[in-house]
Design an enzyme around this catalytic site. Structure first.
Site, PDB file in Angstrom:
ATOM      1  N   LYS A   1      18.216  42.978   8.698  1.00 23.14           N
ATOM      2  CA  LYS A   1      19.440  42.896   9.542  1.00 23.14           C
ATOM      3  C   LYS A   1      19.841  41.701  10.011  1.00 23.14           C
ATOM      4  O   LYS A   1      19.001  40.851  10.470  1.00 23.14           O
ATOM      5  CB  LYS A   1      19.256  44.017  10.767  1.00 23.14           C
ATOM      6  CG  LYS A   1      20.346  43.926  11.518  1.00 23.14           C
ATOM      7  CD  LYS A   1      21.162  45.116  10.920  1.00 23.14           C
ATOM      8  CE  LYS A   1      22.769  45.090  11.905  1.00 23.14           C
ATOM      9  NZ  LYS A   1      23.790  44.196  11.135  1.00 23.14           N
TER      10      LYS A   1
ATOM     11  N   LYS B   1      19.639  36.911   7.142  1.00 28.36           N
ATOM     12  CA  LYS B   1      20.928  36.247   7.708  1.00 28.36           C
ATOM     13  C   LYS B   1      21.464  35.705   6.276  1.00 28.36           C
ATOM     14  O   LYS B   1      20.618  35.639   5.174  1.00 28.36           O
ATOM     15  CB  LYS B   1      20.696  35.156   8.312  1.00 28.36           C
ATOM     16  CG  LYS B   1      21.876  34.316   9.062  1.00 28.36           C
ATOM     17  CD  LYS B   1      22.041  35.022  10.369  1.00 28.36           C
ATOM     18  CE  LYS B   1      23.191  34.667  11.092  1.00 28.36           C
ATOM     19  NZ  LYS B   1      23.293  35.163  12.645  1.00 28.36           N
TER      20      LYS B   1
ATOM     21  N   GLY C   1      28.743  40.356  11.534  1.00 23.82           N
ATOM     22  CA  GLY C   1      29.503  39.218  11.571  1.00 23.82           C
ATOM     23  C   GLY C   1      28.630  37.967  12.365  1.00 23.82           C
ATOM     24  O   GLY C   1      27.481  38.336  12.641  1.00 23.82           O
ATOM     25  N   ASP C   2      29.115  36.768  12.416  1.00 23.06           N
ATOM     26  CA  ASP C   2      28.644  35.548  12.962  1.00 23.06           C
ATOM     27  C   ASP C   2      29.592  34.647  12.933  1.00 23.06           C
ATOM     28  O   ASP C   2      30.872  35.118  12.886  1.00 23.06           O
ATOM     29  CB  ASP C   2      27.526  35.178  12.073  1.00 23.06           C
ATOM     30  CG  ASP C   2      26.622  33.942  12.964  1.00 23.06           C
ATOM     31  OD1 ASP C   2      25.835  34.707  13.944  1.00 23.06           O
ATOM     32  OD2 ASP C   2      26.906  32.794  12.787  1.00 23.06           O
TER      33      ASP C   2
END
Ligand code: NDP
Ligand code: 2IT
Length: 495
Positions: A141, A177, A216-217
């Site tokens: 995640k 990530k 998102g990021d």
């Protein structure tokens, strides 16, 4: 010292040369013999050095040697491994199980080509990444970052941090990530859509609701998540919670948009309360003007604090009347313009180029833009000018030297893996709602988020106290995050 090490280097090199020449000259000068003696002596010292090094130090040394061009990853790993020393260097079970060696190596790293076509028919190729770091406590995640600075070092540092952050939430999610060096700035909506579709054309092979759930990021918000989700469904024919931060009409959770910023303020409020201070009395400086910054400003102002700054990569705004968060939303979420436009709404505010941390005076700093945005000089300036708390909204916005300044000067300091965990925690709540095919109200999710942030604070504090590191929340977060992952890895064998 430098000359001494040069001599040692030369002697060692001579020695290795000689060792490698089989059946070389029989006659050797006295100097050469001395050389060799010294060389063996030095080699033994080196061996002894390695032997006296602690387990965590040896793993770090090896990691640096094997990843020489990954400064952000090494920075994050150094901080974690140093904090873990009191845990892993006193219990030989961890070394026997090769636990740290496994922890610092991603389970899987995927890198791929993303070809897409712009509005003029021109072809572009970007590089895509997904680093699936650790699945000991749950499916991978973590977010997807779209920014031209993205490279493997950055994605690995973010994925590594995510392992401990996700563990701190108390929810069953592993660490990952991803992202791309694609620059969303100035792209049309159709270009963003084509890029996201091209990204998912490869990513879909590696993700899934029970396997790996991106979100998102930086550069990836609700619009991008929508396009990524649409393409995943097109390719797989599956309607499942493969991404979080989805639109509310197709499985998104209420309060996910607000969660990281709100969560940051909830944990800051608790930290201050626990140290005899009050958020209502605080003058707060925020950096960034994206998702995390906007909702941190909103919640801090709702709680009665005065927020006086925000920024983007071009410059910063200082508004002594308090930042008008609706204006920031309009500029950034709707018009997608530069923060300088704020002056059109509030001509009394000031705009400056460069970093807000070189100029702002505050009680509490909430850095919410990007990694390494606060350096040592800026940290000293903040401490000298009366700042008493720094809580990270971004991932690793304070560099290693600046962190040391805050800890040395007894500034209350919350590391991002604890203080920005509200985003991923609410993502996990979104996964839960998707699994039971139901949805909770905004207030229900918000209350759970607040409970999770307060739990993180006391869990960290307990670890600080247990390991004799009062108020060192860097150590507390790393140790508390590590314990659950370590227990799971030990229980699951060498995998
Ligand atoms: P956004 O893309 O919404 O906003 C990012 C903000 O930071 C923008 O104001 C941007 O300015 C600024 N910024 C980005 N890169 C740089 C840079 N190299 N130098 C200076 N300013 C920069 O991202 P988010 O708000 O989502 O993310 C901000 C931080 O929070 C990141 O570190 C992210 O990893 C972290 N985070 C995000 C979570 C989330 O749920 N979104 C959860 C936990 C952490 P500009 O527009 O000029 O680029
Ligand atoms: O850094 C982070 O925690 C995020 N970008 C959020 C990740 C997520 O899966 O919600």
């Amino acid at each position: 010292m430098y000359i001494y090490s040069l001599i040692i280097d030369n002697v060692s090199r001579n020695c290795y040369n000689r060792v490698s020449v089989k059946g070389g000259a029989v006659v050797q000068s006295l100097i050469q013999i001395t050389d060799i003696t010294l060389c063996f002596f030095i080699k033994n010292i080196k061996t002894m050095e390695v032997l006296v090094m602690k387990y965590s130090e040896r793993v770090l040394e090896e990691l640096k040697k094997n990843n020489p061009y990954q400064p952000e990853f090494i920075q994050a790993a150094t901080e974690v491994l140093e904090s873990l020393s009191p845990v892993v260097d006193t219990d030989p079970r961890y070394e026997k199980a090769g636990l740290l060696e496994r922890l610092v190596e991603p389970e899987r790293t995927i890198m791929f080509r993303i070809p897409w076509v712009d509005d003029n028919g021109e072809v572009h190729v970007n590089r895509g990444y997904r680093v699936q770091f650790n699945s000991a406590i749950g499916p991978y995640k973590g977010g997807l970052r779209l920014h031209p600075s993205v490279n493997l070092s950055i994605i690995k540092f973010l994925g590594f941090e995510q392992i401990f952050k996700n563990s701190l939430t108390g929810l069953p999610i592993g660490g990952a990530k991803g992202g791309s060096d694609f620059d969303p700035k100035g792209k049309s909506d159709m270009e963003i859509m084509r890029f996201c579709q091209a990204f998912m054309n490869e990513l879909y092979k590696y993700v899934g609701a029970d396997e790996d759930v991106p979100a998102g990021d930086i550069g990836t918000g609700a619009r991008e998540v929508g396009y990524l989700y649409g393409q995943y469904k097109k390719l797989t024919n599956r309607s499942e919670g493969v991404l979080t931060g989805k639109g509310l009409s197709f499985g998104g959770s209420l309060a996910r948009t607000e969660a990281t910023g709100y969560g940051l303020v909830y944990i800051t409020e608790e930290l201050l309360k626990d140290h005899g201070k009050n958020i209502q009395d605080a003058r707060i400086a925020v950096s960034g003007s994206g998702n995390v910054a906007i909702y941190a400003i909103e919640k801090a102002e709702q709680l009665g604090a005065k927020v006086i700054s925000c920024s983007d990569s071009s410059g910063y705004i200082i508004d002594e009347n308090g930042i008008d968060v609706d204006a920031v939303k309009q500029i950034k979420e709707v018009e997608r313009k530069r923060i300088k436009e704020y002056l059109n709404y509030h001509p009394d505010a000031t705009y400056g180029e460069g970093s807000v941390w070189d100029n702002v005076i505050c009680d509490v700093a909430l850095p919410c833009a990007t990694q390494n945005e606060i350096n040592k000089v800026e940290a000293q300036r903040l401490a000298d000018s009366g700042c008493y708390a720094v809580c990270e909204g971004a991932n690793m916005p304070t560099n290693a030297e600046a962190t040391e300044v805050f800890l040395d000067r007894d500034i209350l300091f919350l590391p991002g893996k604890a203080s920005n965990a509200g985003g991923v925690a609410t993502s996990a709540l979104e996964m839960g709602q998707n699994s039971i095919r139901s949805s909770w109200t905004f207030d229900e999710v918000d209350a759970k988020l607040k409970g999770i942030m307060i739990n993180i604070y006391y869990h960290m504090k307990e670890a600080c106290e247990q390991f004799d590191a009062k108020d060192n929340f860097v150590a507390g977060a790393n140790i508390a995050g590590f314990m659950k992952v370590a227990d799971a890895m030990m229980a699951q064998g060498i995998v």
